[in-house]
Motif scaffolding. Structure first.
Motif, PDB file in Angstrom:
ATOM      1  N   VAL B  82       1.162  -9.703  -5.289  1.00 40.58           N
ATOM      2  CA  VAL B  82       1.040  -8.248  -5.063  1.00 40.58           C
ATOM      3  C   VAL B  82      -0.411  -7.828  -5.270  1.00 40.58           C
ATOM      4  N   ASN B  83      -1.024  -8.320  -6.359  1.00 43.71           N
ATOM      5  CA  ASN B  83      -2.437  -7.994  -6.625  1.00 43.71           C
ATOM      6  C   ASN B  83      -3.327  -8.433  -5.470  1.00 43.71           C
ATOM      7  N   ALA B  84      -3.067  -9.638  -4.966  1.00 41.93           N
ATOM      8  CA  ALA B  84      -3.894 -10.170  -3.879  1.00 41.93           C
ATOM      9  C   ALA B  84      -3.731  -9.324  -2.613  1.00 41.93           C
ATOM     10  N   CYS B  85      -2.488  -8.890  -2.342  1.00 39.25           N
ATOM     11  CA  CYS B  85      -2.259  -8.041  -1.164  1.00 39.25           C
ATOM     12  C   CYS B  85      -3.002  -6.716  -1.312  1.00 39.25           C
ATOM     13  N   LEU B  86      -2.905  -6.120  -2.499  1.00 39.31           N
ATOM     14  CA  LEU B  86      -3.576  -4.833  -2.708  1.00 39.31           C
ATOM     15  C   LEU B  86      -5.084  -4.996  -2.598  1.00 39.31           C
ATOM     16  N   ASP B  87      -5.577  -6.107  -3.152  1.00 42.72           N
ATOM     17  CA  ASP B  87      -7.008  -6.414  -3.073  1.00 42.72           C
ATOM     18  C   ASP B  87      -7.433  -6.483  -1.605  1.00 42.72           C
ATOM     19  N   HIS B  88      -6.634  -7.202  -0.822  1.00 41.44           N
ATOM     20  CA  HIS B  88      -6.948  -7.354   0.599  1.00 41.44           C
ATOM     21  C   HIS B  88      -6.927  -5.997   1.314  1.00 41.44           C
ATOM     22  N   LEU B  89      -5.906  -5.213   1.002  1.00 39.71           N
ATOM     23  CA  LEU B  89      -5.779  -3.928   1.684  1.00 39.71           C
ATOM     24  C   LEU B  89      -6.906  -2.976   1.326  1.00 39.71           C
ATOM     25  N   ARG B  90      -7.516  -3.195   0.145  1.00 40.09           N
ATOM     26  CA  ARG B  90      -8.639  -2.339  -0.238  1.00 40.09           C
ATOM     27  C   ARG B  90      -9.968  -2.828   0.329  1.00 40.09           C
ATOM     28  N   SER B  91      -9.959  -4.005   0.910  1.00 34.20           N
ATOM     29  CA  SER B  91     -11.215  -4.559   1.401  1.00 34.20           C
ATOM     30  C   SER B  91     -11.735  -3.726   2.564  1.00 34.20           C
ATOM     31  N   ARG B  92     -12.994  -3.895   2.854  1.00 29.67           N
ATOM     32  CA  ARG B  92     -13.627  -3.078   3.895  1.00 29.67           C
ATOM     33  C   ARG B  92     -12.930  -3.231   5.247  1.00 29.67           C
ATOM     34  N   SER B  93     -12.610  -4.495   5.588  1.00 27.58           N
ATOM     35  CA  SER B  93     -12.008  -4.699   6.901  1.00 27.58           C
ATOM     36  C   SER B  93     -10.651  -4.029   6.980  1.00 27.58           C
ATOM     37  N   ALA B  94      -9.915  -4.096   5.866  1.00 19.77           N
ATOM     38  CA  ALA B  94      -8.600  -3.480   5.887  1.00 19.77           C
ATOM     39  C   ALA B  94      -8.731  -1.975   5.974  1.00 19.77           C
ATOM     40  N   ARG B  95      -9.776  -1.423   5.285  1.00 17.97           N
ATOM     41  CA  ARG B  95      -9.967   0.025   5.372  1.00 17.97           C
ATOM     42  C   ARG B  95     -10.258   0.433   6.810  1.00 17.97           C
ATOM     43  N   ASP B 124      13.835  -7.108  15.299  1.00 15.68           N
ATOM     44  CA  ASP B 124      13.254  -5.820  15.693  1.00 15.68           C
ATOM     45  C   ASP B 124      12.626  -5.100  14.507  1.00 15.68           C
ATOM     46  N   LEU B 125      13.300  -5.197  13.366  1.00 18.11           N
ATOM     47  CA  LEU B 125      12.784  -4.511  12.181  1.00 18.11           C
ATOM     48  C   LEU B 125      11.468  -5.146  11.724  1.00 18.11           C
ATOM     49  N   GLU B 126      11.426  -6.472  11.695  1.00 19.08           N
ATOM     50  CA  GLU B 126      10.178  -7.153  11.289  1.00 19.08           C
ATOM     51  C   GLU B 126       9.034  -6.764  12.226  1.00 19.08           C
ATOM     52  N   ARG B 127       9.344  -6.707  13.507  1.00 16.47           N
ATOM     53  CA  ARG B 127       8.301  -6.369  14.481  1.00 16.47           C
ATOM     54  C   ARG B 127       7.829  -4.929  14.283  1.00 16.47           C
ATOM     55  N   ALA B 128       8.784  -4.039  14.041  1.00 18.70           N
ATOM     56  CA  ALA B 128       8.415  -2.634  13.835  1.00 18.70           C
ATOM     57  C   ALA B 128       7.582  -2.474  12.555  1.00 18.70           C
ATOM     58  N   ILE B 129       7.919  -3.221  11.513  1.00 21.68           N
ATOM     59  CA  ILE B 129       7.137  -3.152  10.264  1.00 21.68           C
ATOM     60  C   ILE B 129       5.711  -3.629  10.527  1.00 21.68           C
ATOM     61  N   ARG B 130       5.594  -4.734  11.266  1.00 23.05           N
ATOM     62  CA  ARG B 130       4.254  -5.283  11.563  1.00 23.05           C
ATOM     63  C   ARG B 130       3.387  -4.262  12.293  1.00 23.05           C
ATOM     64  N   GLN B 131       4.030  -3.429  13.096  1.00 26.04           N
ATOM     65  CA  GLN B 131       3.261  -2.485  13.919  1.00 26.04           C
ATOM     66  C   GLN B 131       2.938  -1.167  13.215  1.00 26.04           C
ATOM     67  N   LEU B 132       3.402  -1.031  11.993  1.00 30.58           N
ATOM     68  CA  LEU B 132       3.074   0.199  11.251  1.00 30.58           C
ATOM     69  C   LEU B 132       1.597   0.203  10.880  1.00 30.58           C
ATOM     70  N   PRO B 133       1.011   1.401  10.749  1.00 32.54           N
ATOM     71  CA  PRO B 133      -0.352   1.463  10.209  1.00 32.54           C
ATOM     72  C   PRO B 133      -0.343   0.927   8.768  1.00 32.54           C
ATOM     73  N   PRO B 134      -1.454   0.319   8.304  1.00 32.62           N
ATOM     74  CA  PRO B 134      -1.454  -0.348   6.991  1.00 32.62           C
ATOM     75  C   PRO B 134      -0.981   0.533   5.832  1.00 32.62           C
ATOM     76  N   ALA B 135      -1.393   1.798   5.799  1.00 33.45           N
ATOM     77  CA  ALA B 135      -1.023   2.639   4.651  1.00 33.45           C
ATOM     78  C   ALA B 135       0.490   2.842   4.590  1.00 33.45           C
ATOM     79  N   SER B 136       1.094   3.152   5.743  1.00 32.27           N
ATOM     80  CA  SER B 136       2.552   3.324   5.771  1.00 32.27           C
ATOM     81  C   SER B 136       3.253   2.002   5.515  1.00 32.27           C
ATOM     82  N   ARG B 137       2.690   0.935   6.112  1.00 34.85           N
ATOM     83  CA  ARG B 137       3.336  -0.379   5.982  1.00 34.85           C
ATOM     84  C   ARG B 137       3.393  -0.813   4.523  1.00 34.85           C
ATOM     85  N   SER B 138       2.268  -0.671   3.802  1.00 34.26           N
ATOM     86  CA  SER B 138       2.262  -1.160   2.424  1.00 34.26           C
ATOM     87  C   SER B 138       3.248  -0.353   1.574  1.00 34.26           C
ATOM     88  N   CYS B 139       3.287   0.969   1.762  1.00 34.00           N
ATOM     89  CA  CYS B 139       4.239   1.777   0.976  1.00 34.00           C
ATOM     90  C   CYS B 139       5.681   1.420   1.340  1.00 34.00           C
TER      91      CYS B 139
END
Lengths: 268, 200
Positions: B82-95, B124-139
């Motif tokens: 979880v920490n690693a995912c949050l770290d990644h999501l905060r990175s510049r590229s993820a922003r 279908d659900l997995e695909r729809a989750i993948r296509q969410l914007p990162p902020a919505s997806r992570s929450c």
């Protein structure tokens, strides 16, 4: 609110809590009453509940089979040469013997205490830089008698060579100085305070590297064709870039650790 | 966690710390499915998820000696992931990625009137989750898939509880739009739902 018929708009505002079963009983009953009589809201709430239910029961996805062999190779590389980890932060942590501003398990027992390892890390750097400067001094001393025997033609060739080397060194210096300026800016921008002992070690090491850069730069100016002087200057630049990269990575990791997780998620 | 599980964890950890690579392989095969699912769903693409999974296990390898057994090994590894995912999501590229909203631009398939018995398929659900914007997806992943409470997500991501709720709601609405298409309502900035054609 009991007894009033809710509007679709009012239900919309409560949807997330309704689907999460987070509404109090009275309000939930009111909402359910509206939902039961409104096809639009019934459809919407039904779909959102289905999505929530389906999401909560998604099965694990196994990683592709090539991930383990790749991980195993990385592990074996790290075991073979633990001080050349792919992660600069890990390198720096090992050098100073601290992790996240706290003593590691290693610092509590097996190895030297934290201050000892910090001193050792600083001492290693001093030895490395001193060795470079000693080679430089020896080569400079050896070069002096050779200068006295140069002929006029030899001097012209030497001047041409000096011009070329000076130009190349200037380009390299410009490259490294840009990298160093960027990293210094990144370290300042991180706004993270490191453990005072770690900071003291980093400052000592940076001062040593800066001294080595100054000495090497003077040597290159004095003897532009001296290969040892050139190598020493470039090596000093590289050391500073590496040290700053490690510092920025460490600051970033400390900042994330301090800000990211609730207390319960940080404990092992 | 039972005493037996605790003993199994301790034994596996001590073998790993002693340098037994087959023990670490066992640890990997026990836990990689759950951790990969988390990284894949949080990051939204397989290449990043694989890299992050490798980084999580390398971190675990380095830190195993400090594992005290206060929680199960699985929980400990999960926290690292979880920490690693949050770290990644905060990175510049993820922003930078946060600016993209592929689902909003995507053409939602129209399948006519809503099927009252809509049950999203896993695919279908997995695909729809993948296509969410990162902020919505992570929450959404942390709340609806992983089961964290909104206050925990707010603390992890450094956002308000209301923002977590709003992002989860937006994610559900976007997933619904993706799955049922035509009849899906949209949401306004406050996360309020409205039907197409309805004034927000």
């Amino acid at each position: 609110m009991m007894g009033h018929e809710l509007s679709c708009s009012a239900v919309d505002d409560l949807l997330v809590d309704l689907v999460d079963d987070a509404l109090d009983r009275a309000l939930a009953a009111q909402v359910e009453q509206h939902v039961a009589s409104c096809p639009r809201c019934r459809s919407l709430v039904g779909d959102l509940r289905e999505i929530r239910q389906a999401a909560s029961t998604l099965p694990p996805v196994p990683p592709p089979p090539h991930v383990w062999p790749r991980l195993r190779a990385a592990l074996e590389a790290e075991r073979a040469d633990p001080f050349h980890s792919t992660r600069p932060t890990a390198r720096l942590r090992r050098a100073v013997g601290l992790a996240h501003g706290r003593p590691t398990s290693e610092s509590k027992g097996r190895l030297l205490p934290a201050w000892g390892r910090m001193a050792a890390a600083a001492a290693l750097l001093v030895v490395a830089i001193s060795a470079g400067l000693w080679s430089l001094w020896v080569s400079r001393e050896q070069a002096e008698p050779l200068r006295a025997t140069r002929t006029e033609a030899g001097d012209r060739r030497a001047q041409d060579l000096v011009a070329t080397v000076e130009s190349e060194i200037a380009l390299a210096a410009e490259h490294y100085e840009k990298a160093i300026a960027g990293l210094e800016e990144a370290a300042r921008a991180s706004g993270t305070e490191l453990d005072p002992d770690v900071m003291a070690t980093l400052k000592t090491n940076l001062a040593l590297v800066d001294q080595a850069i100054d000495d090497s730069r003077r040597a290159v100016r004095d003897q532009p064709d001296n290969l040892v002087a050139q190598a020493s200057l470039l090596d000093a630049f590289r050391r500073k870039v590496t040290l700053l990269q490690d510092t920025v990575a460490l600051m970033r990791e400390v900042r994330l650790d301090r800000s990211a997780m609730p207390a319960g998620l940080n404990e092992g | 966690m039972s005493d037996r599980d605790r003993g199994d964890d301790a034994s596996l950890v001590s073998r790993c710390v002693a340098g037994d690579i087959s023990a670490f392989e066992e640890l990997y095969h026990q836990h990689s499915g759950r951790l990969y699912s988390l990284t894949l769903r949080m990051l939204g693409n397989a290449a990043d998820a694989e890299d992050l999974l490798q980084e999580v296990f390398l971190t675990a390898y380095r830190k195993l000696a400090s594992f005290k057994g206060a929680s199960s090994l699985g929980t400990w590894l999960y926290r690292l992931a979880v920490n690693a995912c949050l770290d990644h999501l905060r990175s510049r590229s993820a922003r930078n990625d946060l600016r993209t909203d592929s689902l909003d631009r995507a053409e939602a398939p129209r399948i006519g009137a809503r099927d009252p018995a809509m049950v999203p398929t896993r695919f279908d659900l997995e695909r729809a989750i993948r296509q969410l914007p990162p902020a919505s997806r992570s929450c959404f992943v942390l709340h609806d898939v992983e089961g964290f409470e909104h206050h925990e997500i707010a603390s992890m991501l450094g956002i308000a509880v209301g923002t977590s709720k709003s992002q989860v709601h937006k994610a559900r609405m976007k997933i619904r739009a993706k799955l049922v298409g035509a009849s899906a309502p949209t949401t306004d900035r406050a996360g309020r739902a409205s039907q197409p054609g309805e004034t927000p």
